[in-house]
Design a protein around this motif. Structure first.
Motif, PDB file in Angstrom:
ATOM      1  N   LEU A   1     -12.788 -28.530  28.525  1.00 57.28           N
ATOM      2  CA  LEU A   1     -14.024 -27.877  28.099  1.00 57.28           C
ATOM      3  C   LEU A   1     -13.730 -27.056  26.843  1.00 57.28           C
ATOM      4  CD1 LEU A   1     -17.022 -27.338  28.851  1.00 57.28           C
ATOM      5  CD2 LEU A   1     -16.222 -25.306  30.083  1.00 57.28           C
ATOM      6  N   ILE A   2     -14.449 -27.344  25.777  1.00 54.53           N
ATOM      7  CA  ILE A   2     -14.263 -26.627  24.518  1.00 54.53           C
ATOM      8  C   ILE A   2     -15.612 -26.096  24.044  1.00 54.53           C
ATOM      9  CG2 ILE A   2     -12.162 -27.809  23.789  1.00 54.53           C
ATOM     10  CD1 ILE A   2     -13.824 -29.751  22.191  1.00 54.53           C
TER      11      ILE A   2
ATOM     12  N   TYR B   1     -24.518 -23.607  35.816  1.00 54.31           N
ATOM     13  CA  TYR B   1     -24.073 -24.260  34.590  1.00 54.31           C
ATOM     14  C   TYR B   1     -24.343 -23.384  33.376  1.00 54.31           C
ATOM     15  CZ  TYR B   1     -23.823 -28.468  37.487  1.00 54.31           C
ATOM     16  OH  TYR B   1     -23.522 -29.378  38.471  1.00 54.31           O
ATOM     17  N   GLU B   2     -25.039 -22.258  33.583  1.00 53.30           N
ATOM     18  CA  GLU B   2     -25.407 -21.354  32.498  1.00 53.30           C
ATOM     19  C   GLU B   2     -24.321 -20.324  32.199  1.00 53.30           C
ATOM     20  OE1 GLU B   2     -28.315 -21.545  30.884  1.00 53.30           O
ATOM     21  OE2 GLU B   2     -29.159 -23.157  32.104  1.00 53.30           O
TER      22      GLU B   2
ATOM     23  N   GLN C   1     -18.266 -19.937  35.383  1.00 55.09           N
ATOM     24  CA  GLN C   1     -18.611 -20.852  36.463  1.00 55.09           C
ATOM     25  C   GLN C   1     -18.609 -22.304  35.975  1.00 55.09           C
ATOM     26  OE1 GLN C   1     -22.050 -19.567  38.709  1.00 55.09           O
ATOM     27  NE2 GLN C   1     -21.367 -17.448  38.735  1.00 55.09           N
ATOM     28  N   LEU C   2     -18.987 -22.493  34.719  1.00 50.87           N
ATOM     29  CA  LEU C   2     -18.916 -23.831  34.135  1.00 50.87           C
ATOM     30  C   LEU C   2     -17.469 -24.309  34.072  1.00 50.87           C
ATOM     31  CD1 LEU C   2     -20.389 -26.186  32.736  1.00 50.87           C
ATOM     32  CD2 LEU C   2     -20.175 -24.919  30.576  1.00 50.87           C
ATOM     33  N   ILE C   3     -16.566 -23.410  33.733  1.00 54.41           N
ATOM     34  CA  ILE C   3     -15.139 -23.749  33.721  1.00 54.41           C
ATOM     35  C   ILE C   3     -14.690 -24.167  35.119  1.00 54.41           C
ATOM     36  CG2 ILE C   3     -12.810 -22.816  33.411  1.00 54.41           C
ATOM     37  CD1 ILE C   3     -14.012 -20.965  31.256  1.00 54.41           C
TER      38      ILE C   3
ATOM     39  N   ASN D   1     -13.071 -27.724  36.166  1.00 51.52           N
ATOM     40  CA  ASN D   1     -11.745 -27.721  36.805  1.00 51.52           C
ATOM     41  C   ASN D   1     -11.780 -28.405  38.165  1.00 51.52           C
ATOM     42  OD1 ASN D   1     -10.438 -26.413  34.715  1.00 51.52           O
ATOM     43  ND2 ASN D   1     -10.643 -24.364  35.603  1.00 51.52           N
ATOM     44  N   PHE D   2     -12.868 -28.237  38.902  1.00 48.73           N
ATOM     45  CA  PHE D   2     -12.965 -28.918  40.190  1.00 48.73           C
ATOM     46  C   PHE D   2     -12.984 -30.433  39.982  1.00 48.73           C
ATOM     47  CE2 PHE D   2     -15.544 -30.901  43.564  1.00 48.73           C
ATOM     48  CZ  PHE D   2     -14.760 -30.571  44.663  1.00 48.73           C
TER      49      PHE D   2
END
Length: 228
Positions: free
Chosen positions: A127-128, A211-212, A216-218, A222-223
């Protein structure tokens, strides 16, 4: 009503001061909306050389500046840099930025320009992020402050007329180096997740993730990487 206006004005003033001044907790600050400074950092050049010192990142210009021990400054563009790590003090929190070949989101061209991205995780799906800046009417600043508290967006108040909003733009770097733009983060991610999408959705629901919010997006990405 007058008292409410005074309270709002005081809050906005406090927000401005906290954004402008470096704090012991963060160790980094923004002198302007698109410029970020850290008290220490490491820059690894394409030549193989490594440079240490306080780092300033001019995001719009795509340039980083390093303060040398002799007081001089050295500036580098993405074409000269492999990656750089900017570090807060005394917390030690590190931010990693990589120079990656990117088609600027134009899938119809083979031209790719070295561009700085902040790397948020490690794994098959990386994720970048980059930043985008928009302006809002400062008369609505108290509403924006409430939005900030709820959704974790960042706002910077440069004056009395406008509020500048910092929006994170997210991308996934695939194992082959291809960069996929997440225009609609949730939808585009699950297209990339393929047959693992259902498991990821179950994880998001169980953990009540959004997702905002960046952290939490990370966790979501990662999951997915853990399923691989």
């Amino acid at each position: 009503m007058k008292n409410n206006i005074c309270v709002i004005s005081w809050l906005l003033g406090a927000m401005l001061i906290s954004c402008l001044l470096p704090t012991e907790a963060s160790g980094q600050y923004r002198p302007t909306i698109d410029v970020q400074e850290w008290p220490s950092g490491k820059v690894v050049l394409t030549s193989g050389d490594t440079i240490y010192g306080p780092v300033t990142f001019y995001r719009t210009e795509e340039v980083i500046s390093v303060l040398n021990e002799d007081g001089t400054k050295s500036s580098y563009s993405p074409v000269n840099v492999q990656y750089f790590v900017a570090q807060e003090e005394p917390s030690g929190r590190a931010y990693t930025f990589r120079s990656l070949p990117w088609d600027l989101g134009r899938g119809y061209t083979d031209f790719k320009k070295p561009t700085f991205f902040e790397q948020l995780n490690q794994g098959d799906f990386t994720l970048i992020m980059r930043e985008e800046y928009t302006q809002k009417d400062a008369s609505r600043a108290e509403m924006l402050y409430a939005h900030n508290a709820m959704y974790g967006s960042e706002y910077y108040v440069p004056g009395s007329e406008w509020v500048d909003q910092i929006k994170g733009l997210y991308y996934i770097m695939l194992p082959d180096g291809e960069i996929v733009t997440l225009r609609n983060v949730r939808r585009d991610l699950h297209q990339l997740f393929g047959n693992k999408s259902r498991e990821v959705k179950r994880f998001v629901k169980e953990k009540k993730l959004s997702y905002e919010k960046q952290h939490q997006l990370i966790a979501i990405v990662n999951f997915y990487n853990s399923l691989k």
